[in-house]
Design a protein around this motif. Structure first.
Motif, short mmCIF file in Angstrom:
data_model
loop_
_atom_site.label_atom_id
_atom_site.label_comp_id
_atom_site.label_asym_id
_atom_site.label_seq_id
_atom_site.Cartn_x
_atom_site.Cartn_y
_atom_site.Cartn_z
N GLU A 61 71.32 -34.20 20.96
CA GLU A 61 72.30 -33.12 20.97
C GLU A 61 72.65 -32.65 19.56
OE1 GLU A 61 75.52 -34.63 23.29
OE2 GLU A 61 74.53 -34.19 25.21
N VAL A 62 72.84 -33.59 18.63
CA VAL A 62 73.15 -33.21 17.25
C VAL A 62 72.02 -32.36 16.67
CG1 VAL A 62 73.46 -34.10 14.90
CG2 VAL A 62 74.64 -35.19 16.79
N PHE A 63 70.79 -32.67 17.03
CA PHE A 63 69.64 -31.94 16.50
C PHE A 63 69.48 -30.56 17.12
CE2 PHE A 63 66.08 -33.77 13.84
CZ PHE A 63 66.92 -34.54 13.07
N GLY A 64 70.20 -30.27 18.21
CA GLY A 64 70.11 -28.96 18.83
C GLY A 64 68.86 -28.75 19.65
N LEU B 10 64.21 -27.93 12.95
CA LEU B 10 64.70 -27.02 13.98
C LEU B 10 65.84 -26.16 13.46
CD1 LEU B 10 64.93 -29.05 17.34
CD2 LEU B 10 63.52 -27.04 16.89
N LYS B 11 66.57 -26.68 12.45
CA LYS B 11 67.75 -25.98 11.95
C LYS B 11 67.55 -25.40 10.55
CE LYS B 11 71.26 -28.53 14.59
NZ LYS B 11 72.14 -27.49 15.11
N THR C 28 63.53 -36.89 18.03
CA THR C 28 64.07 -35.74 17.30
C THR C 28 63.00 -35.08 16.44
OG1 THR C 28 64.94 -37.33 15.68
CG2 THR C 28 66.49 -36.44 17.29
N GLU C 29 62.09 -35.87 15.88
CA GLU C 29 61.01 -35.27 15.09
C GLU C 29 59.97 -34.60 15.98
OE1 GLU C 29 58.51 -34.25 11.76
OE2 GLU C 29 60.65 -34.38 12.23
N LEU C 30 59.66 -35.21 17.12
CA LEU C 30 58.73 -34.57 18.06
C LEU C 30 59.29 -33.23 18.54
CD1 LEU C 30 57.71 -37.70 20.19
CD2 LEU C 30 56.33 -36.55 18.44
N ALA C 31 60.59 -33.20 18.80
CA ALA C 31 61.23 -31.94 19.23
C ALA C 31 61.14 -30.90 18.13
CB ALA C 31 62.69 -32.20 19.60
N ALA C 32 61.36 -31.32 16.89
CA ALA C 32 61.27 -30.38 15.77
C ALA C 32 59.85 -29.82 15.64
CB ALA C 32 61.70 -31.06 14.48
#
Length: 462
Positions: free
Chosen positions: A138-141, A29-30, A108-112
């Motif tokens: 939150e850290v992952f944005g 994501l970043k 977090t990986e699913l969100a990415a």
């Protein structure tokens, strides 16, 4: 284990006395994997089954203490644990459920993989574990997420036939974690497999109700016993008569599921499409993974009432909020909710969920306090460096970076070689690298002195 492994059993036992493997997973994501590898200070080797996972040597480096970790550029995860989210195919616009989500490695990986589209619902029944989940999100944005704390039974009422993809990393006896944690051995001795098999079935019974026709379920555990693995896959296929197993990409050392290990006399030969990971065969701990697809025709007609709120853009302007938002180039005020002096960014098509424990809906952006708007830490983490008009860029190896992360004020002089942003006031603090600049948090600048606004609970301890 002797029955499953035969002549490999002693090799397996010996492996439990070897060091565990450590891994970081790049947050796409970043930053792209390619760009991260250009700036990584660590010696990395790829995890075969993860496109963005890499082994590192914990005896020579500490990624959890590096500024990149605080900027959300990667997640530290046991290598085998990267397999479930890596295996579940995610398409743009999918509605995805991570049913047993804490502490957030899979979410977090699913969100990415969603890349800002669709919706992710991250649920965990344990309120105490949700704190870690929320922080990691939150850290992952992550913007397009709803975090809930509910039982699968209650979720199934609201989300009947709603999700395109469901990931169930089920509570289990943890046999695959014996090398990593001796406490898992004690828990296994107390609880055995039967207790967890019962819990797993109660979860699967509700999960299948929430899957859309044509959708997919990823089931995984960190244990070896067929009672919790092959048997549960057979149970899942009995629950959803149209569910069938999907072949998973093979990697060296993977052991196919075995119908002969199952306690089900009608065990399907398709169990060969599932995989066990044993620590003596791969560089990782024990795991099991199965991917199933509904063979029904894809149906996206399932309806759930959307969250009803009055967008901030239709409210009487709040000067303090408008002043802060004037610094930001890309933020749709029609997606903002303002209530009880707090400002939120609401995901598109966000379901209403009245009477449910919704711990977070979208992003908490900040709060109006005594006629001033205080932006949140999570607000900083969703921003692209070009979104904010007043940025303090600090070289990643600068002493000022660690001072900021420790919560200290920064006094920056001309001879420090750091260019101050164009104006005083609210400032986005970022680390600067050759492949880009990445936000850490906010501060308030006045004549070369930055008052630190980094969230106390996230601060670097040393």
């Amino acid at each position: 284990m002797r029955r499953l492994l035969g002549e490999e059993y002693e090799t397996y036992v010996d492996s439990l006395n070897t060091p565990i493997n450590t891994c970081l997973r790049v947050n796409t994501l970043k930053i792209s994997v390619q760009d991260f590898l250009k700036i990584s200070p660590f010696e990395l080797t790829p995890v075969p089954w993860s496109n963005n996972g890499f082994y590192y040597d914990a005896s020579t480096c500490s990624p959890s203490k590096h500024p990149f970790y605080y900027a959300g550029l990667y997640y530290l995860q046991e290598p085998s644990a990267t397999l479930p989210a890596a295996t579940l195919p995610i398409d743009e616009g999918d509605k995805v459920l991570d049913l047993c989500a804490a502490p957030g490695g899979k979410s977090t990986e699913l969100a990415a993989k969603l890349a800002g589209t669709g919706l992710l619902v991250s649920n965990d029944i344990s309120a105490s574990r949700l704190k870690a989940l929320q922080k990691n999100i939150e850290v992952f944005g992550v913007r397009n997420v709803i975090i809930t704390c509910e039982s699968p039974e209650k979720l199934a009422i609201a989300f009947n036939g709603y999700f395109d993809k469901i990931l169930i990393d089920a509570p289990c006896s943890g046999e695959g974690m014996f090398r990593k944690s001796t406490s898992m051995v004690t828990a296994w001795e107390i609880n055995g497999n039967e207790k967890f098999a019962e819990i797993q079935r109660s979860i699967l019974k509700e999960a299948v109700k929430m899957l859309r026709p044509g959708g997919m379920i990823l089931y995984s555990t960190c244990t070896f016993d067929p009672m919790e693995d092959e048997d549960q896959v057979m149970y899942l296929m009995e629950l959803g008569k149209d569910l069938s197993l999907v072949p998973i990409e093979y990697h060296d050392g993977f052991v196919p599921g075995n119908p002969d290990w199952s306690n089900d006399p009608n065990a399907s030969s398709d169990l060969k499409y599932t995989y066990h990971l044993f620590p003596h065969r791969i560089k990782g701990e024990g795991h099991y993974v199965a991917l199933l697809k509904s063979n029904g025709e894809i149906d996206r007609s399932s309806y759930i009432n959307n969250y009803d709120y009055k967008p901030y853009s239709k409210l009487k302007p709040v000067p303090e909020i408008d002043d802060f938002l004037s610094h930001i180039k890309k933020l749709d005020k029609a997606s903002l909710e303002y209530r009880n002096d707090k400002l939120y960014l609401i995901p598109d098509d966000s379901p209403a969920l009245p009477g449910y424990r919704v711990m977070r809906r979208g992003v908490y952006l900040g709060e109006l306090k005594k006629k001033r708007f205080e932006p949140s830490q999570s607000f900083a983490m969703i921003l692209d460096i070009n979104d904010f008009d007043n940025v303090l860029r600090l070289p990643v190896d600068s002493i000022f970076v660690k001072k900021y992360l420790r919560g200290e004020s920064l006094d920056i002089n001309d001879d420090d070689g750091i260019e101050l942003p164009p104006k005083d006031g609210w400032t986005l603090v970022a680390i600067s690298t050759e492949t880009g600049d990445f936000p850490l948090g906010f501060g308030k600048l006045l004549k070369g002195t930055l008052k630190n606004k980094y969230l106390p609970g996230w601060r670097m301890m040393s």
